[in-house]
Write a protein that holds these residues in place. Structure first.
Motif, short mmCIF file in Angstrom:
data_model
loop_
_atom_site.label_atom_id
_atom_site.label_comp_id
_atom_site.label_asym_id
_atom_site.label_seq_id
_atom_site.Cartn_x
_atom_site.Cartn_y
_atom_site.Cartn_z
N UNK A 360 0.81 -1.22 0.00
CA UNK A 360 0.00 0.00 0.00
C UNK A 360 0.83 1.26 0.00
N UNK A 361 2.07 1.17 0.45
CA UNK A 361 2.91 2.36 0.54
C UNK A 361 2.77 3.03 1.90
N UNK A 362 3.89 3.51 2.43
CA UNK A 362 3.86 4.14 3.75
C UNK A 362 3.08 5.45 3.74
N UNK A 363 2.88 6.04 2.56
CA UNK A 363 2.11 7.27 2.48
C UNK A 363 0.65 7.09 2.87
N UNK A 364 0.17 5.83 2.91
CA UNK A 364 -1.22 5.57 3.29
C UNK A 364 -1.47 5.87 4.75
N UNK A 366 -0.77 8.64 6.28
CA UNK A 366 -1.19 10.02 6.43
C UNK A 366 -2.69 10.19 6.46
N UNK A 367 -3.42 9.73 5.44
CA UNK A 367 -4.89 9.82 5.49
C UNK A 367 -5.49 9.07 6.68
N UNK A 369 -4.22 8.66 9.69
CA UNK A 369 -4.10 9.49 10.89
C UNK A 369 -5.10 10.65 10.86
N UNK A 370 -5.36 11.19 9.68
CA UNK A 370 -6.37 12.26 9.57
C UNK A 370 -7.77 11.72 9.90
N UNK A 371 -8.10 10.54 9.39
CA UNK A 371 -9.37 9.92 9.75
C UNK A 371 -9.42 9.64 11.26
N UNK A 372 -8.29 9.22 11.83
CA UNK A 372 -8.24 8.96 13.26
C UNK A 372 -8.50 10.21 14.08
N UNK A 373 -8.02 11.37 13.60
CA UNK A 373 -8.28 12.62 14.32
C UNK A 373 -9.77 12.94 14.36
N UNK A 374 -10.49 12.65 13.26
CA UNK A 374 -11.93 12.89 13.24
C UNK A 374 -12.64 11.98 14.24
N UNK A 375 -12.26 10.70 14.27
CA UNK A 375 -12.87 9.78 15.23
C UNK A 375 -12.50 10.16 16.65
N UNK A 376 -11.26 10.61 16.86
CA UNK A 376 -10.84 11.04 18.20
C UNK A 376 -11.69 12.20 18.70
N UNK A 377 -12.04 13.12 17.84
CA UNK A 377 -12.90 14.22 18.24
C UNK A 377 -14.26 13.72 18.72
N UNK A 378 -14.82 12.73 18.03
CA UNK A 378 -16.10 12.18 18.46
C UNK A 378 -15.97 11.47 19.81
N UNK A 379 -14.87 10.73 19.99
CA UNK A 379 -14.66 10.03 21.26
C UNK A 379 -14.52 11.02 22.41
N UNK A 545 -4.60 -3.38 8.32
CA UNK A 545 -3.45 -3.29 9.22
C UNK A 545 -3.10 -1.84 9.52
N UNK A 546 -3.15 -0.98 8.50
CA UNK A 546 -2.88 0.44 8.72
C UNK A 546 -3.90 1.04 9.67
N UNK A 547 -5.17 0.77 9.44
CA UNK A 547 -6.21 1.32 10.29
C UNK A 547 -6.10 0.85 11.72
N UNK A 548 -5.86 -0.45 11.92
CA UNK A 548 -5.72 -0.99 13.27
C UNK A 548 -4.49 -0.40 13.95
N UNK A 549 -3.38 -0.26 13.21
CA UNK A 549 -2.17 0.31 13.79
C UNK A 549 -2.38 1.77 14.20
#
Length: 576
Positions: A360-364, A366-367, A369-379, A545-549
């Motif tokens: 997938x490439x390590x650049x994946x 970045x997005x 972590x951005x999605x994680x920030x949105x979920x973190x705000x909801x949490x 794996x990226x999402x879980x990590x």
């Protein structure tokens, strides 16, 4: 002399009572049901031809409910065994604690779909041609939604154990086995029962994902009420969803009356305080069991085994620490242990990054972590609002036995009810009102996670010794000062346990709360939960794996920066 001998009636063996017949009949019915269900668990199964949905005929709901209930209780038994072993090792082994607790943070942050993506294929291959493999995968998924909260609760009860009890165990020279069953388990029984009840209720939330498993572009459906609701939601049939909700309400109430209410009342015997509470929880089922001789007859054959284990475990040593310990040896062991763990972690991380880079490439990241920030705000919003609402409510319920007797069944039903069964109705409301799932997702996540705070606060408030409550009353503490000096410090350890598990539950709930399907409507929120769910559905392992990590980084980082420090504060300053 005649008066010194017991009367003839004392020597007479008591006969059977109607209560004994009732308990014996219930036991036979339970065994008969298990024997009838056993062949269905080992039915023929071929992955390529396995059904992807179940019948939505309401006549099948009783059978589906029993199958789901069996999975839930098997997962509960496994969770209790895991809790005893894992939490004890983390609390009693100094070096192991440094690995086991961060590892528990990581696995708690991993969503159910993250486990299913890996375990479904493994279990199917372990039992080829049999549905037992898929059953094991479903039970394991339910186990992952139960075990972590119970483990955290029991671990905290061990590290916050009163020193006088610890000294008593050393004076009586208990073995490690005896100390575990006579001190550790009794002292942690009340929080374990309450968190077990909460974990059981939280597992209902993931029942649909555990019984209707979508991985590798294929859906496997097991007979169960969760898969029934998933099929009804897919068809957009709110009527059948409503029928399933009615069955769920009846089942949740029955489980609470027959199992959890007796467990809560039974656990009161382990409350350690000098003065008795004004009113204890009561259970009709527990009263019947206590009046019956059947439980004693069933337990009698196991007593010799218990005495044998007491004798067999004595060579493993006493439950005490050495008076003197070599500092040099301890530091050397710490260095080698840290080096071995670091080597394993670095190697595992390197292999995972290499796998992601190739596919997938390590650049994946970045997005993600951005999605994680949105979920973190909801949490974060969820935790703040839930704390403001449920801490006062939990204290009020826990510190008032009469209120607890009336409110506890209602709270149990609300907490145990799988909130995602209501998601189709919420989706219809969002579509009708134009509310974005980016905002509505907070409500959907709260429906499954907020109860951890309420249940732990109730357990913490109800565990406050009666003599402390009486002392505060005699000293005239009231209003704001009573909250600052007495109530908040007393419930603080329980609140921390509830907060950390609620946060983990909210991250986990994002998997099903950020993607909601209702008939032809497909609502998606911007967040890490939706990212993982979409990747798992199409079998994109690198992105799973990226999402879980990334989710693990968020959860573990918050736990280390915030919750762990609060845990230490609760252990050192606010332990009763």
């Amino acid at each position: 002399m005649f008066g010194m001998f017991p009367s003839r009636g004392v020597w007479r063996r008591p006969g059977l009572h109607p209560v004994d017949l009732m308990v014996f009949a219930a036991l036979l019915a339970l065994l008969f049901g298990l024997l009838r269900l056993a062949p269905a668990l080992n039915a023929p199964f071929l992955p390529k031809t396995a059904p992807s949905t179940v019948s939505t005929d309401p006549a099948n709901l009783p059978y589906y409910a029993v199958r789901s209930l069996l999975r839930m209780f098997i997962a509960l038994i496994l969770s209790v065994l895991f809790t005893f072993v894992y939490a004890t090792a983390a609390a009693r082994l100094r070096r192991a604690e440094k690995v086991l607790i961060p590892l528990l943070d990581i696995v708690q942050s991993m969503p159910v779909l993250g486990f299913l993506t890996v375990t479904v294929t493994a279990f199917i291959n372990l039992f080829p041609g049999s549905e037992l493999g898929l059953e094991c995968a479903s039970i394991f998924a339910i186990f992952t939604s139960m075990a972590w909260n119970m483990t955290f609760a029991f671990y905290h009860s061990l590290i916050a154990q009163p020193r006088d009890l610890d000294e008593a165990a050393r004076v009586m020279r208990l073995t490690k086995w005896q100390r575990f069953w006579r001190l550790d388990v009794p002292s942690g029984m009340i929080p374990l029962v309450w968190n077990g009840m909460m974990s059981f209720g939280g597992a209902w939330f993931f029942l649909a994902a555990s019984e209707s498993i979508s991985v590798l572009n294929h859906t496997y459906a097991l007979p169960g009420i969760g898969s029934y609701v998933a099929a009804a939601i897919g068809q957009g049939n709110l009527g059948e969803v409503g029928i399933a909700i009615g069955v769920m309400i009846v089942m949740v109430i029955a489980v609470n009356v027959v199992f959890w209410r007796p467990m809560v009342a039974w656990s009161e015997r382990f409350r350690a305080e000098e003065s008795a509470a004004a009113e204890r929880p009561r259970s009709v089922v527990l009263d019947l069991l206590r009046r019956s001789s059947v439980p004693g007859l069933v337990a009698r054959p196991f007593r010799p085994a218990g005495r044998l284990l007491d004798a067999a475990t004595r060579p493993f040593g006493l439950a005490e620490h050495p008076l003197q310990r070599s500092v040099t040896r301890a530091r050397t062991g710490d260095v080698f242990f840290a080096g071995a763990v670091s080597a394993v972690v670095v190697y595992g991380a390197w292999r995972a990054l290499h796998y992601v880079d190739v596919h997938a490439g390590l650049g994946a990241f970045g997005p993600a972590f951005a999605y994680g920030a949105a979920t973190f705000g909801r949490v974060a919003v969820l935790l703040i609002v839930a704390s403001v609402i449920w801490v006062p409510a939990g204290v009020w319920i826990g510190m008032n036995p009469r209120v607890s007797r009336l409110a506890q069944p209602v709270v149990q039903v609300l907490a145990s009810f799988p909130a995602n069964f209501l998601f189709p109705f919420a989706a219809a409301f969002f579509v009708a009102t134009g509310i974005s799932l980016n905002i509505g997702g907070i409500l959907l996540m709260a429906l499954g996670a907020q109860w951890y705070i309420l249940f732990n606060v109730i357990a913490g408030a109800s565990a406050i010794p009666s003599d402390l409550r009486e002392a505060t009353r005699l000293m005239g503490l009231g209003g704001k000062l009573r909250w600052q000096r007495f109530i908040l410090p007393a419930i603080f350890p329980a609140y921390v346990t509830g907060g950390i598990t609620a946060a983990g539950g909210a991250w986990n709930a994002s998997i099903v709360a950020e993607i909601v399907n209702y008939g032809h409507h497909h609502l998606v929120a911007t967040g890490l939960g939706a990212y993982i769910a979409q990747a798992a559905t199409v079998g994109d392992f690198p992105r799973v794996l990226i999402g879980v990590a990334v989710m693990s980084v968020y959860v573990v980082g918050l736990n280390r920066l915030v919750w762990r420090r609060l845990y230490r504060l609760a252990e050192t300053r606010y332990a009763l």
